[in-house]
Design a protein around this motif. Structure first.
Motif, PDB file in Angstrom:
ATOM      1  N   PRO A 173       8.239  13.588   7.099  1.00  0.00           N
ATOM      2  CA  PRO A 173       7.526  12.722   6.148  1.00  0.00           C
ATOM      3  C   PRO A 173       8.461  11.902   5.282  1.00  0.00           C
ATOM      4  CG  PRO A 173       6.518  14.864   6.160  1.00  0.00           C
ATOM      5  CD  PRO A 173       7.743  14.976   6.988  1.00  0.00           C
ATOM      6  N   LEU A 174       9.620  12.473   4.952  1.00  0.00           N
ATOM      7  CA  LEU A 174      10.574  11.708   4.153  1.00  0.00           C
ATOM      8  C   LEU A 174      11.034  10.475   4.912  1.00  0.00           C
ATOM      9  CD1 LEU A 174      12.301  11.699   1.566  1.00  0.00           C
ATOM     10  CD2 LEU A 174      14.047  12.906   2.844  1.00  0.00           C
ATOM     11  N   ALA A 175      11.378  10.693   6.199  1.00  0.00           N
ATOM     12  CA  ALA A 175      11.812   9.565   7.012  1.00  0.00           C
ATOM     13  C   ALA A 175      10.692   8.547   7.182  1.00  0.00           C
ATOM     14  CB  ALA A 175      12.278  10.077   8.384  1.00  0.00           C
ATOM     15  N   GLN A 181       8.266   2.347   3.310  1.00  0.00           N
ATOM     16  CA  GLN A 181       8.685   1.624   2.118  1.00  0.00           C
ATOM     17  C   GLN A 181       9.536   0.422   2.490  1.00  0.00           C
ATOM     18  OE1 GLN A 181       6.702   2.917  -0.406  1.00  0.00           O
ATOM     19  NE2 GLN A 181       8.468   2.948  -1.718  1.00  0.00           N
ATOM     20  N   TRP A 182      10.375   0.603   3.496  1.00  0.00           N
ATOM     21  CA  TRP A 182      11.255  -0.465   3.937  1.00  0.00           C
ATOM     22  C   TRP A 182      10.450  -1.628   4.502  1.00  0.00           C
ATOM     23  CZ3 TRP A 182      13.154  -0.966   9.356  1.00  0.00           C
ATOM     24  CH2 TRP A 182      14.136  -1.958   9.463  1.00  0.00           C
ATOM     25  N   ARG A 183       9.346  -1.281   5.188  1.00  0.00           N
ATOM     26  CA  ARG A 183       8.536  -2.334   5.779  1.00  0.00           C
ATOM     27  C   ARG A 183       7.486  -2.850   4.811  1.00  0.00           C
ATOM     28  NH1 ARG A 183      10.302  -4.345  10.414  1.00  0.00           N
ATOM     29  NH2 ARG A 183       8.191  -4.921  10.945  1.00  0.00           N
ATOM     30  N   LYS A 184       7.586  -2.442   3.571  1.00  0.00           N
ATOM     31  CA  LYS A 184       6.528  -2.770   2.629  1.00  0.00           C
ATOM     32  C   LYS A 184       6.339  -4.272   2.482  1.00  0.00           C
ATOM     33  CE  LYS A 184       7.165  -1.498  -1.639  1.00  0.00           C
ATOM     34  NZ  LYS A 184       7.180  -0.736  -2.901  1.00  0.00           N
ATOM     35  N   GLY A 185       7.428  -4.991   2.641  1.00  0.00           N
ATOM     36  CA  GLY A 185       7.346  -6.423   2.426  1.00  0.00           C
ATOM     37  C   GLY A 185       6.430  -7.140   3.394  1.00  0.00           C
ATOM     38  N   VAL A 186       6.230  -6.534   4.565  1.00  0.00           N
ATOM     39  CA  VAL A 186       5.427  -7.218   5.585  1.00  0.00           C
ATOM     40  C   VAL A 186       3.949  -7.142   5.253  1.00  0.00           C
ATOM     41  CG1 VAL A 186       4.910  -7.232   8.045  1.00  0.00           C
ATOM     42  CG2 VAL A 186       7.195  -6.672   7.257  1.00  0.00           C
ATOM     43  N   ARG A 187       3.563  -6.071   4.569  1.00  0.00           N
ATOM     44  CA  ARG A 187       2.136  -5.891   4.297  1.00  0.00           C
ATOM     45  C   ARG A 187       1.806  -6.422   2.923  1.00  0.00           C
ATOM     46  NH1 ARG A 187       3.645  -1.416   6.472  1.00  0.00           N
ATOM     47  NH2 ARG A 187       4.294  -0.722   4.428  1.00  0.00           N
ATOM     48  N   GLY A 191      -1.280  -0.822   0.421  1.00  0.00           N
ATOM     49  CA  GLY A 191       0.007  -0.278   0.033  1.00  0.00           C
ATOM     50  C   GLY A 191       0.349   0.963   0.835  1.00  0.00           C
ATOM     51  N   PRO A 192       1.600   1.280   0.906  1.00  0.00           N
ATOM     52  CA  PRO A 192       1.977   2.495   1.637  1.00  0.00           C
ATOM     53  C   PRO A 192       1.601   3.726   0.834  1.00  0.00           C
ATOM     54  CG  PRO A 192       3.893   1.553   0.612  1.00  0.00           C
ATOM     55  CD  PRO A 192       2.772   0.621   0.319  1.00  0.00           C
ATOM     56  N   TYR A 193       1.653   4.886   1.481  1.00  0.00           N
ATOM     57  CA  TYR A 193       1.341   6.123   0.809  1.00  0.00           C
ATOM     58  C   TYR A 193       2.540   6.603   0.016  1.00  0.00           C
ATOM     59  CZ  TYR A 193      -2.349   6.113   4.261  1.00  0.00           C
ATOM     60  OH  TYR A 193      -3.404   5.776   5.048  1.00  0.00           O
ATOM     61  N   THR A 194       2.272   7.402  -0.996  1.00  0.00           N
ATOM     62  CA  THR A 194       3.390   7.997  -1.713  1.00  0.00           C
ATOM     63  C   THR A 194       3.989   9.106  -0.864  1.00  0.00           C
ATOM     64  OG1 THR A 194       2.088   9.712  -2.750  1.00  0.00           O
ATOM     65  CG2 THR A 194       2.182   7.600  -3.876  1.00  0.00           C
ATOM     66  N   PHE A 195       5.153   9.554  -1.267  1.00  0.00           N
ATOM     67  CA  PHE A 195       5.846  10.597  -0.512  1.00  0.00           C
ATOM     68  C   PHE A 195       4.995  11.856  -0.431  1.00  0.00           C
ATOM     69  CE2 PHE A 195       8.901  13.182   1.289  1.00  0.00           C
ATOM     70  CZ  PHE A 195       9.195  14.269   0.507  1.00  0.00           C
ATOM     71  N   VAL A 247      -0.101   0.661   9.077  1.00  0.00           N
ATOM     72  CA  VAL A 247       0.798  -0.056   9.973  1.00  0.00           C
ATOM     73  C   VAL A 247       0.105  -1.195  10.693  1.00  0.00           C
ATOM     74  CG1 VAL A 247       2.235   1.940  10.363  1.00  0.00           C
ATOM     75  CG2 VAL A 247       0.364   1.486  11.893  1.00  0.00           C
ATOM     76  N   ARG A 248      -1.233  -1.271  10.559  1.00  0.00           N
ATOM     77  CA  ARG A 248      -1.938  -2.252  11.380  1.00  0.00           C
ATOM     78  C   ARG A 248      -1.564  -3.666  11.019  1.00  0.00           C
ATOM     79  NH1 ARG A 248      -8.028  -1.406  10.154  1.00  0.00           N
ATOM     80  NH2 ARG A 248      -7.487  -1.599   7.970  1.00  0.00           N
TER      81      ARG A 248
END
Lengths: 311, 193
Positions: A173-175, A181-187, A191-195, A247-248
């Motif tokens: 899950p960390l990875a 988070q790294w791909r956050k800019g594309v969406r 928002g992404p989920y928290t850790f 991711v969609r």
């Protein structure tokens, strides 16, 4: 927003079920307020939590001040917020992980943005011990079939099981979280989920393996593979349905790659456990004894001695 | 632990009484575990001597002999010790994080004292293992371990369950069940060399 749409009685029976189980739990506004109560800060003067007017007034400031009022990382109260679950909530989350449905996002529908650490931690502990215990029991069964196998408690496997399960359930899950988070800019929209939510999803998805591992005691090979495949399908489906909304919106390649890596890692864990912890049943005593060898030493490398077809 | 301040100016006098008092306190708690009732003695006057004695006894009985060099065997002394204490600390932390109102050492005390039935089971198993092996041997051991496991669970929940809010009791009791299950498993799979 999508989250508000889903929570505004979009699914009536689920909301009524939840309210029936936990009559004190209100809608999102109340949810946001609940962590507030565990913060030992006198935000409301006098601290009368039950008073209606103070609830109304502090409610508006709750969302704004929630960031500031979180207990500090070094206090006990900070960690208590992760264990703020009731028995019924834990059971509901377990049920949600056992029966994934395409529209149901585990994080939004079951966690409702309140992840807990109780579930992941104790499910991993249970799975590690159940793996070690049932693996040892298969050694007992093998020894009864072929007395030349020497029974031993194999206690070191408890350590191996624990390390493997906990590393999987916390490092992957960390990875994944780091990648999202790294791909956050594309969406833009979702928002992404928290850790913690990612850890929660993985932890609860491992629950289905507990009964499967117990079923693997039955020395019928096709049944073992069937139950393993079923558990893997349920577990991976839960993960995929949860990750899909996030991711969609990414590029198609990244989405497919991510989901297939997630499913592949899950499959590796399942097959690795199956081969490492479980002693294959030796053939009937009339067969040559060299087939009843000891455990394969490593998880992924050496091919298994030919599994007997005899049930 | 209540320790009386002895008069500091008596270096030559033997003072057996505080030791006897402590031993009596430990013995009284053993009785409370063997006959669990709703009482506060274990919680009020907690001490960790009892758990230490029980843990050391259990670990000594469970360790495999030094001649056994295969790594496949049962747990070593240190492994048993670590499992018991680390397990008890984890359960205590879990109980406190869920909002229980029991103190850290009280919980350790209860969990440690409730290992007593399982230590008795270990003694019985070792005696039974002196006879010849066979299915009856195993069935007797299995029966004894199951009964003592149930006894441990009942004894510890009698003390611990009340300290949790009612909608979280099961969440706090389940790790206790897992803890005693693992210890019972270690006792049941003990094979002498």
């Amino acid at each position: 927003m999508a989250a508000a749409d889903e929570l505004a009685f979009h699914e009536f029976e689920e909301a009524t079920n939840l309210l029936a189980q936990t009559p004190n739990e209100a809608t999102t506004r109340g949810d946001q307020l609940v962590p507030q109560q565990h913060v030992a800060v006198a935000m409301d003067s006098g601290g009368s939590y039950g008073a209606e007017d103070e609830v109304e007034e502090s409610d508006k400031t709750a969302l704004l001040q929630e960031e500031k009022q979180q207990p500090s990382f070094w206090t006990f109260g900070y960690y208590q917020t992760f264990f703020d679950v009731d028995t019924s909530q834990v059971l509901d989350r377990i049920k949600g992980s056992l029966l994934p449905r395409p529209g149901h996002n585990f994080v939004r529908h079951h966690l409702r943005n309140r992840p807990d650490l109780y579930g992941p931690f104790w499910i991993c502990a249970t799975l590690a011990f159940v793996l070690a215990v049932t693996g040892n029991l298969t050694l007992v069964l093998a020894q009864r079939r072929d007395p030349s196998i020497h029974y031993s408690p194999q206690f070191h496997k408890v350590t191996v099981a624990g390390t493997a399960i906990y590393c999987y359930a916390w490092l992957v899950p960390l990875a994944l979280w780091g990648f999202l988070q790294w791909r956050k800019g594309v969406r833009e929209r979702v928002g992404p989920y928290t850790f913690l939510e990612t850890v929660c999803v993985y932890g609860y998805s491992l629950f289905v393996f507990i009964p499967t591992v117990v079923l693997w005691l039955i020395p019928v090979p096709w049944l073992q593979w069937l139950s393993g495949a079923l558990a893997l399908a349920l577990s991976a489906a839960g993960l995929v349905f949860t990750l899909w909304p996030v991711v969609r919106e990414d590029t198609r390649l990244a989405a497919v790659l991510l989901l297939s890596v997630v499913v592949l890692l899950h499959a590796l864990l399942a097959t690795g456990c199956k081969f490492y912890f479980f002693q294959p049943l030796p053939p009937e005593p009339t067969a040559p004894p060299h087939q009843a060898t000891s455990q394969p030493p490593t998880v992924l490398l050496s091919p298994l001695p030919p599994r007997s077809a005899a049930a | 632990m209540a320790e009386a301040a002895e008069s500091p100016g008596d270096p030559g006098t033997a003072t057996p009484r505080p030791l006897m008092r402590d031993l009596k306190a430990v013995g009284k708690k053993f009785m409370h575990v063997l006959y669990p009732r709703k009482s506060n003695t274990l919680l009020r006057d907690w001490d960790l001597w009892g758990p230490l004695i029980l843990c050391v006894t259990l670990a000594l009985m469970l360790q495999r002999g030094s001649v056994d060099s295969e790594k496949d065997g049962g747990p070593q002394f240190a492994e048993v010790f670590v499992i018991v204490w680390f397990g008890a600390v984890t359960i205590t932390l879990n109980s406190k994080l869920l909002g229980g109102n029991i103190s850290f050492f009280q919980s350790l005390c209860v969990l440690g004292y409730c290992i007593l039935p399982l230590t008795v089971a270990m003694l019985v198993c070792r005696l039974v293992l002196l006879t010849e092996p066979g299915p009856i041997n195993f069935m007797v051991r299995l029966f004894v371990v199951i009964v003592m496991f149930a006894w441990s669970i009942v004894a510890s929940t009698a003390f611990l369950a009340d300290s949790q809010p009612p909608n979280r009791k099961a969440l706090a009791v389940y790790p206790v069940f897992l803890f005693y299950f693992v210890i019972s498993w270690m006792i049941l799979t003990f094979t002498p060399q």
